[in-house]
Design a protein around this motif. Structure first.
Motif, PDB file in Angstrom:
ATOM      1  N   VAL A 176      -2.599  -1.026  -8.482  1.00 10.01           N
ATOM      2  CA  VAL A 176      -2.931  -0.342  -7.233  1.00 10.01           C
ATOM      3  C   VAL A 176      -2.714  -1.264  -6.032  1.00 10.01           C
ATOM      4  O   VAL A 176      -2.430  -0.803  -4.924  1.00 10.01           O
ATOM      5  CB  VAL A 176      -4.391   0.159  -7.283  1.00 10.01           C
ATOM      6  CG1 VAL A 176      -4.819   0.722  -5.935  1.00 10.01           C
ATOM      7  CG2 VAL A 176      -4.537   1.228  -8.364  1.00 10.01           C
ATOM      8  N   TRP A 177      -2.821  -2.565  -6.267  1.00 14.50           N
ATOM      9  CA  TRP A 177      -2.687  -3.525  -5.167  1.00 14.50           C
ATOM     10  C   TRP A 177      -1.238  -3.930  -4.908  1.00 14.50           C
ATOM     11  O   TRP A 177      -0.971  -4.752  -4.024  1.00 14.50           O
ATOM     12  CB  TRP A 177      -3.504  -4.780  -5.469  1.00 14.50           C
ATOM     13  CG  TRP A 177      -4.915  -4.498  -5.857  1.00 14.50           C
ATOM     14  CD1 TRP A 177      -5.471  -4.667  -7.083  1.00 14.50           C
ATOM     15  CD2 TRP A 177      -5.966  -3.986  -5.024  1.00 14.50           C
ATOM     16  NE1 TRP A 177      -6.797  -4.298  -7.072  1.00 14.50           N
ATOM     17  CE2 TRP A 177      -7.125  -3.877  -5.818  1.00 14.50           C
ATOM     18  CE3 TRP A 177      -6.035  -3.616  -3.676  1.00 14.50           C
ATOM     19  CZ2 TRP A 177      -8.339  -3.417  -5.320  1.00 14.50           C
ATOM     20  CZ3 TRP A 177      -7.241  -3.161  -3.179  1.00 14.50           C
ATOM     21  CH2 TRP A 177      -8.380  -3.055  -3.988  1.00 14.50           C
ATOM     22  N   ASP A 178      -0.317  -3.378  -5.664  1.00 15.56           N
ATOM     23  CA  ASP A 178       1.088  -3.792  -5.543  1.00 15.56           C
ATOM     24  C   ASP A 178       1.632  -3.587  -4.131  1.00 15.56           C
ATOM     25  O   ASP A 178       2.364  -4.433  -3.605  1.00 15.56           O
ATOM     26  CB  ASP A 178       1.957  -3.032  -6.552  1.00 15.56           C
ATOM     27  CG  ASP A 178       1.706  -3.482  -7.988  1.00 15.56           C
ATOM     28  OD1 ASP A 178       1.020  -4.510  -8.162  1.00 15.56           O
ATOM     29  OD2 ASP A 178       2.188  -2.806  -8.923  1.00 15.56           O
ATOM     30  N   LYS A 179       1.310  -2.459  -3.519  1.00 13.21           N
ATOM     31  CA  LYS A 179       1.820  -2.177  -2.173  1.00 13.21           C
ATOM     32  C   LYS A 179       1.279  -3.180  -1.162  1.00 13.21           C
ATOM     33  O   LYS A 179       1.996  -3.650  -0.274  1.00 13.21           O
ATOM     34  CB  LYS A 179       1.461  -0.749  -1.749  1.00 13.21           C
ATOM     35  CG  LYS A 179       2.242   0.326  -2.472  1.00 13.21           C
ATOM     36  CD  LYS A 179       1.888   1.700  -1.912  1.00 13.21           C
ATOM     37  CE  LYS A 179       2.701   2.796  -2.597  1.00 13.21           C
ATOM     38  NZ  LYS A 179       2.369   4.140  -2.065  1.00 13.21           N
ATOM     39  N   ALA A 180       0.003  -3.494  -1.302  1.00 10.37           N
ATOM     40  CA  ALA A 180      -0.608  -4.463  -0.384  1.00 10.37           C
ATOM     41  C   ALA A 180       0.034  -5.834  -0.535  1.00 10.37           C
ATOM     42  O   ALA A 180       0.347  -6.510   0.452  1.00 10.37           O
ATOM     43  CB  ALA A 180      -2.107  -4.545  -0.634  1.00 10.37           C
ATOM     44  N   ALA A 183       3.582  -5.828   0.941  1.00  9.27           N
ATOM     45  CA  ALA A 183       3.561  -5.916   2.404  1.00  9.27           C
ATOM     46  C   ALA A 183       3.240  -7.332   2.859  1.00  9.27           C
ATOM     47  O   ALA A 183       3.819  -7.837   3.827  1.00  9.27           O
ATOM     48  CB  ALA A 183       2.531  -4.935   2.956  1.00  9.27           C
ATOM     49  N   LEU A 184       2.338  -7.975   2.140  1.00  8.09           N
ATOM     50  CA  LEU A 184       1.936  -9.330   2.496  1.00  8.09           C
ATOM     51  C   LEU A 184       3.081 -10.320   2.287  1.00  8.09           C
ATOM     52  O   LEU A 184       3.394 -11.134   3.165  1.00  8.09           O
ATOM     53  CB  LEU A 184       0.722  -9.731   1.661  1.00  8.09           C
ATOM     54  CG  LEU A 184       0.013 -11.026   2.030  1.00  8.09           C
ATOM     55  CD1 LEU A 184      -0.416 -11.037   3.477  1.00  8.09           C
ATOM     56  CD2 LEU A 184      -1.201 -11.226   1.107  1.00  8.09           C
ATOM     57  N   THR A 185       3.713 -10.260   1.131  1.00  2.28           N
ATOM     58  CA  THR A 185       4.811 -11.182   0.834  1.00  2.28           C
ATOM     59  C   THR A 185       6.024 -10.908   1.717  1.00  2.28           C
ATOM     60  O   THR A 185       6.772 -11.835   2.046  1.00  2.28           O
ATOM     61  CB  THR A 185       5.210 -11.094  -0.653  1.00  2.28           C
ATOM     62  OG1 THR A 185       5.481  -9.720  -1.003  1.00  2.28           O
ATOM     63  CG2 THR A 185       4.102 -11.604  -1.547  1.00  2.28           C
ATOM     64  N   ALA A 199      -1.010  -5.332   7.398  1.00  2.00           N
ATOM     65  CA  ALA A 199      -0.574  -4.253   6.500  1.00  2.00           C
ATOM     66  C   ALA A 199      -1.346  -4.296   5.186  1.00  2.00           C
ATOM     67  O   ALA A 199      -1.777  -3.257   4.659  1.00  2.00           O
ATOM     68  CB  ALA A 199       0.928  -4.375   6.246  1.00  2.00           C
ATOM     69  N   ALA A 200      -1.546  -5.504   4.651  1.00  2.66           N
ATOM     70  CA  ALA A 200      -2.271  -5.647   3.392  1.00  2.66           C
ATOM     71  C   ALA A 200      -3.724  -5.218   3.545  1.00  2.66           C
ATOM     72  O   ALA A 200      -4.281  -4.535   2.673  1.00  2.66           O
ATOM     73  CB  ALA A 200      -2.194  -7.090   2.909  1.00  2.66           C
ATOM     74  N   VAL A 201      -4.338  -5.587   4.652  1.00  5.61           N
ATOM     75  CA  VAL A 201      -5.724  -5.196   4.909  1.00  5.61           C
ATOM     76  C   VAL A 201      -5.829  -3.679   5.002  1.00  5.61           C
ATOM     77  O   VAL A 201      -6.749  -3.060   4.439  1.00  5.61           O
ATOM     78  CB  VAL A 201      -6.233  -5.857   6.207  1.00  5.61           C
ATOM     79  CG1 VAL A 201      -7.544  -5.211   6.654  1.00  5.61           C
ATOM     80  CG2 VAL A 201      -6.419  -7.354   6.003  1.00  5.61           C
ATOM     81  N   ARG A 202      -4.897  -3.062   5.712  1.00  6.55           N
ATOM     82  CA  ARG A 202      -4.929  -1.602   5.870  1.00  6.55           C
ATOM     83  C   ARG A 202      -4.796  -0.907   4.511  1.00  6.55           C
ATOM     84  O   ARG A 202      -5.545   0.036   4.203  1.00  6.55           O
ATOM     85  CB  ARG A 202      -3.805  -1.158   6.796  1.00  6.55           C
ATOM     86  CG  ARG A 202      -3.838   0.351   7.089  1.00  6.55           C
ATOM     87  CD  ARG A 202      -2.717   0.780   8.005  1.00  6.55           C
ATOM     88  NE  ARG A 202      -1.395   0.639   7.381  1.00  6.55           N
ATOM     89  CZ  ARG A 202      -0.536  -0.330   7.641  1.00  6.55           C
ATOM     90  NH1 ARG A 202      -0.834  -1.252   8.531  1.00  6.55           N
ATOM     91  NH2 ARG A 202       0.621  -0.381   7.020  1.00  6.55           N
ATOM     92  N   LEU A 203      -3.862  -1.385   3.686  1.00  8.70           N
ATOM     93  CA  LEU A 203      -3.638  -0.763   2.377  1.00  8.70           C
ATOM     94  C   LEU A 203      -4.824  -0.993   1.447  1.00  8.70           C
ATOM     95  O   LEU A 203      -5.216  -0.091   0.697  1.00  8.70           O
ATOM     96  CB  LEU A 203      -2.354  -1.318   1.754  1.00  8.70           C
ATOM     97  CG  LEU A 203      -1.058  -0.886   2.457  1.00  8.70           C
ATOM     98  CD1 LEU A 203       0.126  -1.711   1.990  1.00  8.70           C
ATOM     99  CD2 LEU A 203      -0.796   0.601   2.193  1.00  8.70           C
ATOM    100  N   CYS A 204      -5.408  -2.180   1.483  1.00 12.25           N
ATOM    101  CA  CYS A 204      -6.603  -2.440   0.677  1.00 12.25           C
ATOM    102  C   CYS A 204      -7.754  -1.559   1.136  1.00 12.25           C
ATOM    103  O   CYS A 204      -8.516  -1.023   0.315  1.00 12.25           O
ATOM    104  CB  CYS A 204      -6.997  -3.913   0.779  1.00 12.25           C
ATOM    105  SG  CYS A 204      -5.911  -5.058  -0.094  1.00 12.25           S
TER     106      CYS A 204
END
Length: 233
Positions: A176-180, A183-185, A199-204
């Motif tokens: 589930v965290w793959d998208k976050a 975006a981070l990488t 972006a990672a914070v928003r997705l998390c």
């Protein structure tokens, strides 16, 4: 290597605050210039080049000659000319190894060079280890519902880790965290660290809001929203 400005840190903090308003989960962001000194990298490269250098030069037909230190010796001082040649070769090899060790060691100690020469798997191991150290040091495992998430970024390695507490694992699979993480990488890859963080914070936050929605009457902020900036180890 990009560092985060006060304005960028404030923007990430605002993103954390906005995301946490919709969930009982806690998001904590950590950034550091590098996760390890990697001092062994310079030593390993210097030792390897010093050991293999003379042999490789010999195979290539390059001979290192030194001044004839034995020219003033009499026949009684040495058993034969062969022994003199052997000694000269040994002294030449030792001197060459010392020079190679010093030169390569100094060159490999340059931060950018040291980081480039460090194996990727070692960098990943050190980043992961320091991320987990910070997770427990900041007591993210002690939140009320065990719903803490830490986003850790190591700038020099251009690597990141996302650690979710046990209460989240029971409801959310790691994929589930793959998208976050993507975006981070992506932000790290293009030098836009703050954009990757946001972006990672928003997705998390979206994942946490779905699984752990906020209680409007009871949603304490258990972990600071500000980004933790760690010094070099």
């Amino acid at each position: 290597m990009k560092t985060l400005t006060p304005e960028e840190l404030a923007a990430i903090e605002a993103a954390v605050r906005e995301a946490e308003a919709k969930t009982s989960g806690e998001i904590y962001c950590v950034v550091t210039e590098e996760s390890s000194h990697y001092g062994e990298t310079a030593i390993a490269w210097a030792a390897g080049v010093a050991l293999l250098g003379p042999a490789l030069l010999l195979v290539a037909g390059v001979h290192v000659t030194l001044p004839d230190l034995f020219a003033t010796w009499s026949a009684s001082d040495v058993s034969s000319a062969i022994e003199i040649a052997v000694r000269r070769a040994l002294v030449g090899a030792i001197v060459l190894q010392g020079v190679l060790f010093a030169v390569v060691g100094l060159f490999a100690s340059i931060p950018s060079v040291r980081m480039a020469l460090t194996p990727k798997h070692l960098k990943r191991l050190r980043v992961r280890r320091r991320a987990h150290e910070q997770f427990f040091a900041k007591n993210l495992h002690l939140t009320r519902e065990r719903t803490g998430v830490m986003i850790y970024v190591s700038l020099a390695e251009r690597m990141a880790e996302l650690i979710a507490d046990d209460g989240i694992h029971d409801h959310v699979g790691p994929h589930v965290w793959d998208k976050a993480m993507a975006a981070l990488t992506e932000g790290l890859k293009h030098g836009r660290v703050e954009a990757g963080f946001e972006a990672a914070v928003r997705l998390c936050g979206e994942v946490l809001a779905e699984k752990f929605p906020a209680d409007p009457n009871d949603n304490p902020n258990q972990i600071p929203d500000a980004v933790a900036v760690l010094p070099r180890p």
